[in-house]
Write a protein that holds these residues in place. Sequence first.
Motif, PDB file in Angstrom:
ATOM      1  N   ILE A  83      -7.537   3.368   3.255  1.00 13.21           N
ATOM      2  CA  ILE A  83      -7.536   2.016   2.703  1.00 13.21           C
ATOM      3  C   ILE A  83      -7.901   1.051   3.819  1.00 13.21           C
ATOM      4  CG2 ILE A  83      -6.151   0.219   1.580  1.00 13.21           C
ATOM      5  CD1 ILE A  83      -6.548   2.793  -0.131  1.00 13.21           C
ATOM      6  N   GLU A  84      -8.800   0.120   3.525  1.00  9.37           N
ATOM      7  CA  GLU A  84      -9.217  -0.870   4.510  1.00  9.37           C
ATOM      8  C   GLU A  84      -9.052  -2.265   3.932  1.00  9.37           C
ATOM      9  OE1 GLU A  84     -13.243  -1.992   7.003  1.00  9.37           O
ATOM     10  OE2 GLU A  84     -12.948   0.062   6.292  1.00  9.37           O
ATOM     11  N   VAL A 144      -4.961   3.918   7.155  1.00  7.22           N
ATOM     12  CA  VAL A 144      -4.991   2.524   6.702  1.00  7.22           C
ATOM     13  C   VAL A 144      -5.463   1.654   7.863  1.00  7.22           C
ATOM     14  CG1 VAL A 144      -3.619   0.581   5.857  1.00  7.22           C
ATOM     15  CG2 VAL A 144      -3.151   2.901   5.016  1.00  7.22           C
ATOM     16  N   ILE A 193       0.883  -1.173   0.000  1.00 10.13           N
ATOM     17  CA  ILE A 193       0.000   0.000   0.000  1.00 10.13           C
ATOM     18  C   ILE A 193       0.914   1.213   0.000  1.00 10.13           C
ATOM     19  CG2 ILE A 193      -1.795   1.268   1.242  1.00 10.13           C
ATOM     20  CD1 ILE A 193      -2.511  -1.487   2.573  1.00 10.13           C
ATOM     21  N   SER A 219       1.483   6.505   3.305  1.00 14.05           N
ATOM     22  CA  SER A 219       0.030   6.392   3.259  1.00 14.05           C
ATOM     23  C   SER A 219      -0.561   6.778   4.604  1.00 14.05           C
ATOM     24  CB  SER A 219      -0.375   4.960   2.901  1.00 14.05           C
ATOM     25  OG  SER A 219       0.082   4.622   1.613  1.00 14.05           O
ATOM     26  N   ILE A 245       3.502  -0.937   3.933  1.00 16.51           N
ATOM     27  CA  ILE A 245       2.743   0.310   3.828  1.00 16.51           C
ATOM     28  C   ILE A 245       3.741   1.454   3.811  1.00 16.51           C
ATOM     29  CG2 ILE A 245       0.959   1.766   4.875  1.00 16.51           C
ATOM     30  CD1 ILE A 245       0.126  -0.847   6.455  1.00 16.51           C
ATOM     31  N   LEU A 298      -2.438   4.587  11.256  1.00 15.63           N
ATOM     32  CA  LEU A 298      -2.496   3.164  10.917  1.00 15.63           C
ATOM     33  C   LEU A 298      -3.162   2.417  12.065  1.00 15.63           C
ATOM     34  CD1 LEU A 298      -1.671   0.544   9.403  1.00 15.63           C
ATOM     35  CD2 LEU A 298       0.551   0.737  10.564  1.00 15.63           C
TER      36      LEU A 298
END
Length: 166
Positions: free
Chosen positions: A92-93, A115, A86, A112, A109, A138
Motif C-alpha cells: 500500500i502506498e 506500506v 490500513i 500489514s 497500520i 514499513l
Amino acid sequence: MFRSFSLGLATLALLAAPAAAESFDVPGDFKTIQDAVDAADDGDTIILGNQDFFENVVIDGKTDLRIVGKGQVLLDGGFFDSTLIIRNSVDIEIEKLNITGGDSHGIEIEDSSDVVISKCRIKENDGDAINAVRADRLEVSMCTIGSSDSGIVADDSDDVRIEKNK
C-alpha cells in the motif's frame, strides 16, 4: 477438433489473465475516498483532487493499492477514530496527503506489510501521528509529522524505515 481445442485454450487464457490496473479520480469517478477504496482491485491507483475530504478511510484486505493527492489534499477524520486505517493489506502506498483530525491516530497500520507513506503532512491528531502494529517493511519518508501525542510508533514490526521526515 484441433481448432476448437486451440480456441478453447485461448479463451481460457484471456479469462485467467488479471484485469489491467485502473486509475480512479475522487471526486469524479467516486464521491468519497472510501467508495474508491472499496471498488479498487489489485494494482489500482486512486488520485485525489485538490480539495478537503471529511471522512475516515479504511483500507482492509487490499493488495497493491496506491492513493495519491494532487495539489493540496486534506483528509480530516473529524476526531472520530483514526483518520486512515490500513489493515490486513500488502503493498500500500500513500503519497502527498495532509492527514488530520484522527481521534485515535492520524494513520493506523495493523497486520500489514510493504506500506509506504511518503510526502505527507500528518498533524493535529489525538494519539500518534502514525501507529503501526505488526507492520513489516514499513517506510515513512519525506513527511512532516507534528502536533500529535507521539510521532511514529511501530510495535512488533520488522524492517521499519523512517527517513528524511520533519
